[in-house]
Design an enzyme around this catalytic site. Structure first.
Site, PDB file in Angstrom:
ATOM      1  N   ARG A 208      56.744  22.587  65.864  1.00  0.00           N
ATOM      2  CA  ARG A 208      56.971  23.399  66.680  1.00  0.00           C
ATOM      3  C   ARG A 208      56.298  22.754  67.320  1.00  0.00           C
ATOM      4  NH1 ARG A 208      63.335  24.652  65.823  1.00  0.00           N
ATOM      5  NH2 ARG A 208      63.269  24.291  63.546  1.00  0.00           N
ATOM      6  N   GLU A 210      56.102  23.493  70.955  1.00  0.00           N
ATOM      7  CA  GLU A 210      57.521  24.065  71.748  1.00  0.00           C
ATOM      8  C   GLU A 210      56.069  23.626  73.125  1.00  0.00           C
ATOM      9  OE1 GLU A 210      60.751  25.417  70.654  1.00  0.00           O
ATOM     10  OE2 GLU A 210      59.871  25.929  68.741  1.00  0.00           O
ATOM     11  N   ARG A 216      58.195  34.813  71.355  1.00  0.00           N
ATOM     12  CA  ARG A 216      59.503  34.271  69.966  1.00  0.00           C
ATOM     13  C   ARG A 216      58.854  33.104  69.640  1.00  0.00           C
ATOM     14  NH1 ARG A 216      62.429  33.665  73.743  1.00  0.00           N
ATOM     15  NH2 ARG A 216      64.239  32.187  73.941  1.00  0.00           N
ATOM     16  N   HIS A 217      57.965  32.160  70.250  1.00  0.00           N
ATOM     17  CA  HIS A 217      57.737  30.982  69.217  1.00  0.00           C
ATOM     18  C   HIS A 217      56.819  30.516  68.590  1.00  0.00           C
ATOM     19  CE1 HIS A 217      62.118  29.708  71.957  1.00  0.00           C
ATOM     20  NE2 HIS A 217      61.607  29.588  71.138  1.00  0.00           N
ATOM     21  N   SER A 356      69.913  29.800  62.024  1.00  0.00           N
ATOM     22  CA  SER A 356      70.780  28.696  62.202  1.00  0.00           C
ATOM     23  C   SER A 356      71.385  28.711  61.345  1.00  0.00           C
ATOM     24  CB  SER A 356      70.146  28.168  63.288  1.00  0.00           C
ATOM     25  OG  SER A 356      70.410  28.261  64.578  1.00  0.00           O
ATOM     26  N   ARG A 404      60.122  35.997  62.647  1.00  0.00           N
ATOM     27  CA  ARG A 404      61.241  36.838  63.548  1.00  0.00           C
ATOM     28  C   ARG A 404      61.819  37.175  62.773  1.00  0.00           C
ATOM     29  NH1 ARG A 404      63.956  32.489  67.194  1.00  0.00           N
ATOM     30  NH2 ARG A 404      62.460  31.058  68.386  1.00  0.00           N
TER      31      ARG A 404
HETATM   32  P1  ATP Z   1      65.251  28.741  69.647  1.00  0.00           P
HETATM   33  O1  ATP Z   1      66.532  28.046  70.341  1.00  0.00           O
HETATM   34  O2  ATP Z   1      64.496  30.248  69.206  1.00  0.00           O
HETATM   35  O3  ATP Z   1      64.231  28.500  70.185  1.00  0.00           O
HETATM   36  P2  ATP Z   1      65.606  27.605  67.089  1.00  0.00           P
HETATM   37  O4  ATP Z   1      67.192  27.241  67.700  1.00  0.00           O
HETATM   38  O5  ATP Z   1      65.780  25.905  68.238  1.00  0.00           O
HETATM   39  O6  ATP Z   1      65.032  28.590  68.035  1.00  0.00           O
HETATM   40  P3  ATP Z   1      65.780  26.314  64.908  1.00  0.00           P
HETATM   41  O7  ATP Z   1      66.117  25.076  64.629  1.00  0.00           O
HETATM   42  O8  ATP Z   1      67.669  27.000  64.980  1.00  0.00           O
HETATM   43  O9  ATP Z   1      65.498  26.813  65.250  1.00  0.00           O
HETATM   44  O10 ATP Z   1      65.164  27.394  63.104  1.00  0.00           O
HETATM   45  C1  ATP Z   1      65.464  28.136  62.314  1.00  0.00           C
HETATM   46  C2  ATP Z   1      64.875  29.380  62.751  1.00  0.00           C
HETATM   47  O11 ATP Z   1      63.614  28.985  62.630  1.00  0.00           O
HETATM   48  C3  ATP Z   1      65.037  29.692  64.031  1.00  0.00           C
HETATM   49  O12 ATP Z   1      66.662  30.725  64.203  1.00  0.00           O
HETATM   50  C4  ATP Z   1      63.726  30.654  64.386  1.00  0.00           C
HETATM   51  O13 ATP Z   1      64.401  32.072  63.400  1.00  0.00           O
HETATM   52  C5  ATP Z   1      62.766  29.912  63.564  1.00  0.00           C
HETATM   53  N1  ATP Z   1      61.721  28.949  64.463  1.00  0.00           N
HETATM   54  C6  ATP Z   1      61.995  28.040  64.500  1.00  0.00           C
HETATM   55  N2  ATP Z   1      61.848  26.872  65.792  1.00  0.00           N
HETATM   56  C7  ATP Z   1      60.372  27.994  65.845  1.00  0.00           C
HETATM   57  C8  ATP Z   1      59.179  28.669  66.437  1.00  0.00           C
HETATM   58  N3  ATP Z   1      59.020  28.244  67.285  1.00  0.00           N
HETATM   59  N4  ATP Z   1      58.495  29.821  66.370  1.00  0.00           N
HETATM   60  C9  ATP Z   1      59.254  30.753  65.873  1.00  0.00           C
HETATM   61  N5  ATP Z   1      60.226  30.619  64.754  1.00  0.00           N
HETATM   62  C10 ATP Z   1      60.759  29.888  64.832  1.00  0.00           C
HETATM   63 MG    MG Z   2      68.549  27.543  66.051  1.00  0.00          MG
END
Ligand code: ATP
Ligand code: MG
Length: 430
Positions: A208, A210, A216-217, A356, A404
């Site tokens: 991703r 980000e 936490r990312h 999620s 996480r």
């Molecule tokens: P956030 O809103 O915290 O950025 P997200 O809702 O975009 O997360 P999801 O698409 O729901 O993330 O991904 C499922 C799970 O994968 C998240 O709950 C998280 O635990 C993990 N996750 C997602 N993106 C990341 C990231 N960039 N780094 C670390 N863990 C991640």
């Molecule tokens: Mg999510």
């Protein structure tokens, strides 16, 4: 560790390998600490006069030397730092050609920068090693739980033509003549597989883009993804999530006592079911605390954290927030009759979203409608949509972030501590 010789019943000698992390002389005794895969180091106490030969081999060795020794567990264990062995033979496999850039035997460096750069080497240190041993345990436990509960492990492509979670965080790759992306999540593929498997799971990287540096990312993180068919509702999926996480925590509690002790972590047993908060309820709770929250958007990071504090006061470390508004979710979540709310949930641990998931839309027509309403072109999702034509049962699933989860289990402050090689905004080596 000590193996018995074939058919003899005699105690054979163990051969143990690792790196010298510490050497100390106490009078005429040379103490050598060796760390291998074991979380606690092996300790050899060599007496200058008694163990003359071994002493001569070990004495000139620098910290960092790679050695193996044969020996038996010492009958008397006096070392607080490790497990004592009585060696009968020492073999040297490699000597460092330079001084080590980090102190392995001491405290873990305070600077996260140094830790990230030298993780692969610092993992000789019991503290760093313990985190990664536990990471192994987390994945092992997840597989064990899911296999026991009828999930089939699958692998889905990591080079994809369409994103599942929105275009903003896609990494582009050149795929011959066309543009493709690194997979953000196995979402679309795991759902497609519910047209032929009742339950699937995948342990997979997420890529991703980000852009923001947060604690936490990561840009390459790992997820435990599941999808479960023939469900009666979102409740079935939340039960899988809470039971899986509780199983993992229990597995680590039981099998990684040494590592938890080294890390100074007290990991209490979890007792599901965990509290389910409706999204609207979460909004009310936060507003009553004076926090501004929108009714139509996902909770902000600050709100998510604050809710964690409020829930912790009520002794809820883990809880679900369920029923997110359609305006805040991806297209594939099932909507309630009112069309305002969905069957999407977040699973939070100490104020951080760790997973999620939710119930998905499995009805073809409604799914096409959902894509359109989200401003997406159904034609771009043809390969995915086709899977909904031939008897797609009601299903749901979630993605659970490995780093996480580890972060919260071990009270780590930064997600970068939970992965060996960090990919973030500024790091692409080592
Ligand atoms: P956030 O809103 O915290 O950025 P997200 O809702 O975009 O997360 P999801 O698409 O729901 O993330 O991904 C499922 C799970 O994968 C998240 O709950 C998280 O635990 C993990 N996750 C997602 N993106 C990341 C990231 N960039 N780094 C670390 N863990 C991640
Ligand atoms: Mg999510």
């Amino acid at each position: 560790m000590i193996k018995r010789g074939l058919n003899t019943g005699v105690l054979a000698l163990a051969k143990l390998c690792g790196w010298i992390i510490r050497k100390a002389r106490v009078g005429k005794v040379l103490i050598v600490e060796v760390c291998g895969n074991n979380s606690k180091p092996y300790v050899l106490a060599l007496k200058e006069d008694r163990d003359r030969e071994l002493y001569a081999v070990a004495e000139p060795l620098d910290i960092g030397s790679a050695i193996c020794f044969e020996g038996e567990l010492a009958s008397e264990q006096r070392s607080k730092r490790g497990i004592e062995y009585v060696a009968t033979r020492i073999e040297v496999y490699a000597k460092p050609i330079e001084h080590l850039p980090v102190d392995i035997a001491g405290k873990v460096p305070a600077l996260l920068e140094t830790r990230i750069k030298y993780r692969w080497l610092l993992a000789r240190n019991p503290v760093e090693k313990a985190i990664f041993k536990i990471r192994t345990g987390v994945l092992k436990a997840a597989r064990e739980y899911l296999e026991k509960n009828g999930f089939v492990e699958v692998q889905t492509p990591k080079i994809v033509a369409a994103g599942a979670e929105g275009g903003a965080t896609l990494f582009k790759v050149q795929y011959f003549e066309r543009e493709a992306y690194l997979s953000q999540s196995p979402q679309l593929y795991k759902q497609m597989l519910i047209s032929s498997f009742e339950r699937v799971y995948e342990i997979t990287p997420y890529f991703r883009a980000e852009k923001f540096n947060t604690t936490r990312h990561l840009n390459e993180s790992w997820g435990i993804d599941i999808e479960q068919g023939f469900i009666n509702g979102v409740e079935d999926v939340m039960q899988t999530a809470e039971n899986l996480v509780s199983y993992i925590v229990d597995f680590v509690r039981i099998n990684y006592k040494d590592e938890l002790e080294i890390l100074g972590v007290n990991l209490p047993k979890l007792t599901p079911p965990f509290r389910r908060l409706k999204f609207t309820e979460a909004v009310d709770i936060l507003r009553s605390e004076g926090i501004e929250v929108s009714e139509v958007e996902d909770l902000s990071d600050a709100a998510e954290k604050k809710l964690g504090e409020i829930m912790a006061e009520k002794k809820h470390d883990l809880y679900f927030i369920v029923g997110f508004p359609w305006t805040s979710t991806a297209f594939y979540y099932m909507r309630e009759e009112d069309k305002v709310y969905t069957r999407k949930f977040d699973f939070d641990y100490k104020g951080l979203e760790i997973a999620s998931g939710g119930q998905r839309e499995h009805r073809y027509d409604k799914l096409v409608e959902a894509l359109r309403e989200k401003g997406l072109n159904p034609a771009d999702f043809e390969f995915y949509l086709e899977a909904f034509k031939y008897g797609m049962p009601p299903h749901g699933g979630f993605g659970l972030g490995v780093e996480r989860l580890i972060m919260k289990m071990l009270n780590l402050e930064n997600i970068r501590e939970a992965i060996m090689f960090v990919r973030d905004r500024t790091r692409i080596t080592p």
